[in-house]
Design a protein around this motif. Structure first.
Motif, short mmCIF file in Angstrom:
data_model
loop_
_atom_site.label_atom_id
_atom_site.label_comp_id
_atom_site.label_asym_id
_atom_site.label_seq_id
_atom_site.Cartn_x
_atom_site.Cartn_y
_atom_site.Cartn_z
N THR A 155 0.81 -1.21 0.00
CA THR A 155 0.00 0.00 0.00
C THR A 155 0.85 1.26 0.00
OG1 THR A 155 -0.11 0.08 2.43
CG2 THR A 155 -1.85 -1.17 1.26
N GLN A 156 0.20 2.37 -0.29
CA GLN A 156 0.78 3.70 -0.15
C GLN A 156 0.09 4.40 1.01
OE1 GLN A 156 0.63 5.87 -3.92
NE2 GLN A 156 2.82 5.51 -4.13
N ILE A 157 0.88 4.82 1.98
CA ILE A 157 0.36 5.47 3.17
C ILE A 157 1.03 6.84 3.30
CG2 ILE A 157 0.15 5.36 5.69
CD1 ILE A 157 -1.51 3.25 4.23
N ALA A 158 0.23 7.88 3.50
CA ALA A 158 0.77 9.23 3.63
C ALA A 158 1.15 9.55 5.06
CB ALA A 158 -0.26 10.25 3.13
N THR A 159 2.18 10.37 5.23
CA THR A 159 2.52 11.01 6.50
C THR A 159 2.79 12.48 6.21
OG1 THR A 159 4.92 10.59 6.35
CG2 THR A 159 3.56 8.87 7.39
N PRO A 160 2.65 13.36 7.21
CA PRO A 160 2.75 14.79 6.93
C PRO A 160 4.09 15.26 6.36
CG PRO A 160 1.61 14.46 8.99
CD PRO A 160 2.14 13.12 8.57
N GLN A 161 5.19 14.72 6.82
CA GLN A 161 6.51 15.09 6.30
C GLN A 161 7.53 14.07 6.76
OE1 GLN A 161 7.77 19.11 7.11
NE2 GLN A 161 9.52 19.00 5.75
N ARG A 162 8.43 13.70 5.87
CA ARG A 162 9.45 12.72 6.21
C ARG A 162 10.28 13.22 7.39
NH1 ARG A 162 11.47 11.86 1.30
NH2 ARG A 162 9.93 10.22 0.96
N GLY A 163 10.39 12.39 8.41
CA GLY A 163 11.12 12.76 9.61
C GLY A 163 10.27 13.44 10.66
N GLY A 164 8.99 13.71 10.32
CA GLY A 164 8.10 14.27 11.31
C GLY A 164 7.65 13.21 12.31
N THR A 165 6.95 13.64 13.33
CA THR A 165 6.59 12.74 14.42
C THR A 165 5.71 11.59 13.96
OG1 THR A 165 6.83 14.51 16.04
CG2 THR A 165 5.45 12.63 16.68
N GLN A 166 4.69 11.87 13.14
CA GLN A 166 3.83 10.79 12.67
C GLN A 166 4.56 9.88 11.67
OE1 GLN A 166 2.31 14.14 12.80
NE2 GLN A 166 1.86 13.45 14.89
N ASP A 167 5.46 10.43 10.87
CA ASP A 167 6.24 9.62 9.93
C ASP A 167 7.10 8.62 10.69
OD1 ASP A 167 7.33 9.25 7.07
OD2 ASP A 167 9.17 9.71 8.17
N VAL A 168 7.75 9.08 11.75
CA VAL A 168 8.59 8.19 12.56
C VAL A 168 7.73 7.13 13.25
CG1 VAL A 168 10.13 8.07 14.55
CG2 VAL A 168 10.40 9.90 12.87
#
Length: 375
Positions: A155-168
């Motif tokens: 799948t493709q899953i979005a996160t707000p920005q690479r290295g941001g809290t939700q991405d981690v």
């Protein structure tokens, strides 16, 4: 899977009826440090109140204390007429860190993982965490066809920005379940850095399969686009307590203008207390502020769902930070130079002396740095 435990005495807003892209570059310590150990704690040189303080925050529910302190004039009241306040809004933490690094802001509300990266990549010289602001309010929301973590493969899953809290958080969770990710894209699950507004549209159009998001965007995908919750991040932490939003100050500004920083914290504590004491009024003020700062108010059901999953607290939940640091290391979004062990790298990241002074003046107990700073 659970993540480590923490407890705190904070200000709580849990009322179900109450009712924001640049790519992030992973930076190593090698360019900025030789020892891998933090610089000395800020020395208060007491140069008096600053002529100007530049504050950054997100136009997001997770930054509600900043929104309230801004629009209700708490910052202005605490700082007085001699200090000009300039506000800048950001979509994600790594962008705010770059603004701190570039000298365009002095104080920022942001997530813990960007704060960690800003600290370790400058050997502790850039910033200190001076308070907490929020806990909770982050979820992995997905298409109805995805009912188990194994379904996320491919799948493709979005996160707000690479290295941001939700991405981690997303990378750590997926790795714990045997699913690989790649900072360049791809892997078993392709994590796509996407602005939150674009995420909503992409999910609606069927271009992505889900997203790991902070509020109110998780609620918007659920209530406006038909997503469902696969993972509530609170369920990964004992007692559901984990840091979502912190306040950081540059070490330079903190050292030179402690009176100004203390005034900012006075306004912040006042905002958190007011939100807790006036939840219905707070919902209206927060929504009006979002309309002004983000350009659109939230639907009542979206706002209510968002606020019900958040705890607003001045406690930075320091006991969770080592584990968030480990998650960033494991995910590859935080890097240490070859030969530098992680033990002790976060020593000194907190400076809670001014916050504790404000709390003491309010008759409230001090907060704990978990051995990672000054208090």
């Amino acid at each position: 899977m659970t993540w480590p435990t923490t407890r705190f005495a904070g200000i709580v807003l849990r009322r179900s009826a109450v009712a924001l892209l640049a790519p992030f570059l992973v930076l190593g310590l090698a360019a900025c440090a030789t020892t891998g150990r933090p610089a000395n704690a800020a020395v208060f040189t007491d140069q008096g109140p600053a002529d100007e303080v530049r504050i950054g925050y997100f136009a997001n529910v997770t930054h509600a204390p900043a929104l309230v302190a801004d629009v209700e004039g708490y910052f202005a009241d605490a700082l007085g007429d001699d200090t000009t306040i300039t506000f800048t809004t950001f979509n994600a933490g790594p962008a705010a860190i770059e603004a701190l690094r570039g000298g365009s802001i002095d104080i920022a509300y942001l997530g813990p993982n960007p704060a960690i990266t800003g600290y370790v990549t400058t050997n502790g010289s850039l910033l200190r965490i001076i308070a907490g602001a929020a806990s909770g309010g982050a979820q992995l929301v997905v298409a109805p066809s995805i009912t188990d973590v194994a379904d996320l493969a491919g799948t493709q899953i979005a996160t707000p920005q690479r290295g941001g809290t939700q991405d981690v958080a997303a990378r750590a969770y997926l790795a714990k379940h045997g699913l690989s990710t790649d900072l360049r894209g791809g892997g078993d699950v392709d994590l796509v850095p996407t602005t939150n507004a674009q995420t909503l549209q992409l999910f609606t159009d069927g271009q992505i399969d889900g997203a790991w998001l902070p509020e109110p965007w998780a609620s918007r995908l659920v209530l406006e686009a038909g997503a469902h919750v696969l993972v509530d991040e609170a369920d990964l932490w004992p007692d559901g307590d984990f840091v979502t939003t912190t306040i950081v100050a540059t070490q330079e500004f903190l050292g030179e203008h402690p009176d100004t920083v203390r005034a900012v914290l006075e306004a912040h504590v006042k905002a958190v207390d007011w939100i807790d004491e006036h939840p219905d009024d707070a919902a209206v003020v927060i929504n009006d502020a979002l309309a002004e700062k983000a350009g659109k108010a939230l639907r009542a059901d979206v706002l209510a769902r968002s606020l019900s999953s958040l705890t607003f607290t001045v406690d930075p939940l320091a006991s969770t930070l080592d584990d968030l640091f480990t998650h960033g290391l494991d995910a590859g979004t935080t890097e240490l130079p070859l030969g530098i062990p992680p033990d002790g790298v976060l020593d000194g990241i907190y400076d809670l002396r001014l916050l504790d002074a404000v709390l003491d003046a309010h008759g409230e107990p001090p907060v704990d740095s978990a051995g990672l700073g000054k208090e």
